[in-house]
Write a protein that holds these residues in place. Structure first.
Motif, PDB file in Angstrom:
ATOM      1  N   ALA A 134       0.818  -1.220   0.000  1.00  6.66           N
ATOM      2  CA  ALA A 134       0.000   0.000   0.000  1.00  6.66           C
ATOM      3  C   ALA A 134       0.851   1.270   0.000  1.00  6.66           C
ATOM      4  N   VAL A 135       2.126   1.175   0.382  1.00  8.20           N
ATOM      5  CA  VAL A 135       2.920   2.397   0.580  1.00  8.20           C
ATOM      6  C   VAL A 135       4.259   2.400  -0.160  1.00  8.20           C
ATOM      7  N   LEU A 136       4.762   1.221  -0.565  1.00  2.05           N
ATOM      8  CA  LEU A 136       6.048   1.161  -1.260  1.00  2.05           C
ATOM      9  C   LEU A 136       5.784   1.085  -2.764  1.00  2.05           C
ATOM     10  N   LEU A 137       6.171   2.139  -3.490  1.00  2.00           N
ATOM     11  CA  LEU A 137       5.997   2.098  -4.942  1.00  2.00           C
ATOM     12  C   LEU A 137       7.096   1.253  -5.583  1.00  2.00           C
ATOM     13  N   GLY A 138       8.328   1.492  -5.167  1.00  2.00           N
ATOM     14  CA  GLY A 138       9.454   0.762  -5.738  1.00  2.00           C
ATOM     15  C   GLY A 138      10.714   1.554  -5.552  1.00  2.00           C
TER      16      GLY A 138
END
Lengths: 430, 430
Positions: A315-319
């Motif tokens: 939910a919070v780590l895009l990459g």
């Protein structure tokens, strides 16, 4: 680490670990640690850990030594099906009881093996034997657990005394799974009715002696709580231990001291108990509906991986970008090659550019950038341990920090990652 | 794990660990493991590990119990400066010798403290005391080490017997640093002149029972070598132990068995001793002058970080993409959004696209891509444990593999990373 508070009349226990692999140095005895922490929660004082080889006379000798000194012996290991598994034989020898086939256990084992398409062999059948009169618990793997009582002469003033021996499988997950169903009821039966609970406060940004100097005076007002400190690679742990009738009561009695500690340490507290740095960052980002991306040089993806290890991270780590080689700082992060040469690959300017690239290339709210000389060799005349971390935020700004980190390559990577994640935590919390 | 071969006439030893934190379950006793492995290398049989609290009567009791059973006791801990540090007192009690101030040690401690700008306090001065007649070794931290001989009655046929007790600091790096200078000469003096050496073969791609079935028959031709197996999360270890006059001799005697094992296991062998999977991949790439980049979804950078942890990785690791969120698979890896929806984020097609993107976006020779459902929740109706890994190579081709990986989130990440790195290793070696 502070000494334990001696508890008058408390149950005394020992952990006996069985297995030649421990004595050969092939395996570390983490069961002894785990069992001791669980017994401590119940107010039981562990006074000995003892490990022995898969040799029946040595196992019997160890049981006798411990039985003279404690009220409870928790044995881990030696319940498997092979001829090396001798805990059953040793228990029979010290109690003077014969081993008998327990048909109920044989059936339990047969059913478990049938479920994976295997027949019950004579080897497996060994696990269904128990000393006559033993308490038996069905297997969670394939090994039933046992409990017997030994009678020993009282050491002071004569009179016989009873010692409970609880034998569990040595496989850690099986041992853990049996604790609440097989061991805890026996602890209560033996009189360990109180519960001790340790609350762990995770602290980053101060040294151990500094934390101790701040916290120790506070505990004068809370004599019911025991304080200890543990210095880990990436944090200091303040451990507050309280006792009560049950877990809720023990927790309630620890709360006033915990409140004082949290107030004193303020923003240096990362979280309490299971709320470590990564979990807290994921929770804070989730609460704000914000996302993060990384651009890592020296840590090579370890910061993103630490966040990715937290359930719910998606939910919070895009990459992120692993801009390890100079060329990747150009190709992946889009840093101008001339700027890179001018500033240096390990520098405040390059680290800021990485943090900004992490944010803009992914559309994240926050971008983390790191560069360092992780060792073993210096880079561009910078000594091993030189470390930069940067945080680009939703307001378009970017802050950069620098520090020397002492330690080997793995330590530099761990501490730099923690510094970067802690910076994000402070900005999200503040 | 196979049982140790009993060695007639071998020196018998015990490890005694001192420290309440062990019994409280705050700390795991890794010293016992380390010391046991070192003693085994010298042909010494470790028969007991015992841990005791910082309580002098319990420490004395433990020393007496062990002295009746072994020839050598290695004590770790209890040599610090505080009133909790009681090993000196216990050694004095069991030997019947008084503690005396060793002025040479006092001077050593004074000098070490002066070097960091601190005075010698009365507390520090405690560390300069030793039982009269004890052998003393100057500190590597601030604690001198001690060795004393106890005399015990012979258990069979009477006659007194001497037991050496060597007391070392409990801080692991200090204990390690003292081994060769203080302990090894005493082992030789006590008659442990042989050396045992264990060679570890790292194997990936087969189960433990499969490896055992292949390797066990080979050892019939090498009776001088002892065989054991260890199943780790990401590999199986085959351990071959041989003895000799010195390390080189022990190694030479193990070589014929090692050659047979390597021939039998073939390409499933990752490396020997310190050559684990990551180190081998870095070495093979270095040898070819080739470079690698990653594009990771479920592992979130952990594969790049594993390579980055190897000293010398900067010659072969260009960098990578952490394409964690769907949007990052588009923005960072350049995968077409429609293709992504059609194939699914966890799929062979998406994994191949990631591997190709890793290669083309960085100019690397090899590109690794991974996707998986790491848990705890399913994704797109795929169960937890569904895992894909792909390798794009210098010839422009790309191979994709799929497997179900059982275990928790951390296990899936570790095993998937190992599968991807092992695929690269096989292509580089083959």
């Amino acid at each position: 680490v502070s000494a334990p508070v001696p508890q008058v009349g408390a149950l005394r226990a020992a952990v006996l670990s069985v297995g030649s692999e421990l004595l050969l140095g092939d395996l570390t005895d983490t069961n002894a640690t785990w069992v001791s922490a669980r017994l401590r929660e119940r107010g039981v004082s562990v006074v000995h850990h003892l490990a022995v080889r898969d040799v029946v006379v040595e196992l019997v000798d160890a049981l006798r030594f411990l039985a003279e000194r404690v009220d409870l012996i928790v044995v881990g290991g030696g319940l498997g099906p092979t001829s090396d598994d001798l805990t059953r034989d040793a228990l029979a020898a010290v109690t003077g009881a014969e081993l008998e086939l327990r048909e109920d256990m044989e059936e339990e084992i047969r059913l478990r093996l049938a479920a994976v398409g295997r027949p019950l062999t004579r080897t497996n059948r060994r696990q269904a034997f128990a000393p006559v009169g033993a308490r038996v618990h069905p297997p969670v793997g394939t090994a039933p657990s046992l409990a017997v009582d030994l009678t020993v002469d009282g050491t002071v003033g004569g009179g016989a005394r009873s010692v409970r021996v609880i034998a569990l499988p040595g496989v850690p997950w099986e041992l853990h799974a049996l604790w609440d169903t097989f061991v805890v009821p026996q602890l209560i039966e033996l009189g360990a009715t109180g519960v001790t609970r340790t609350t762990v406060v995770h602290v980053i940004g101060r040294g151990e002696s500094d934390v101790a100097a701040s916290v120790e005076p506070l505990l004068d007002a809370h004599p019911e709580v025991t304080l200890s400190f543990l210095a880990k690679k990436h944090e200091i742990q303040v451990r507050l231990t309280g006792s009560g009738r049950d877990d809720a009561d023990a927790r309630a009695r620890t709360l006033p001291a915990l409140a004082d500690v949290l107030a004193e340490l303020g923003a240096d507290v990362v979280g309490v108990d299971q709320d470590d740095l990564e979990t807290t960052v994921v929770r804070l980002l989730t609460g704000r509906g914000q996302r993060v991306a990384t651009a890592e040089s020296a840590t090579a993806g370890a910061i993103a991986a630490r966040l990715g290890a937290v359930p719910g991270a998606s939910a919070v780590l895009l990459g992120g970008l692993v801009a390890y080689d100079v060329s990747a700082k150009v190709s992946l992060a889009g840093i101008d090659a001339d700027d890179l040469v001018r500033a240096g690959t390990v520098s405040a300017a390059t680290t800021e550019a990485l943090a900004r690239a992490a944010r803009t290339r992914t559309g994240a709210d926050w971008g983390i950038g790191v560069t360092a000389v992780a060792g073993p060799s210096p880079v561009d005349d910078l000594p091993v341990g030189t470390a930069f971390w940067a945080l680009a935020g939703p307001d378009g700004g970017c802050e950069v920090h620098e520090r020397m980190i002492t330690g080997d390559r793995a330590t530099v990577v761990t501490r730099l990652g923690s510094a970067a994640l802690d910076l994000l935590r402070r900005r999200l919390a503040g």
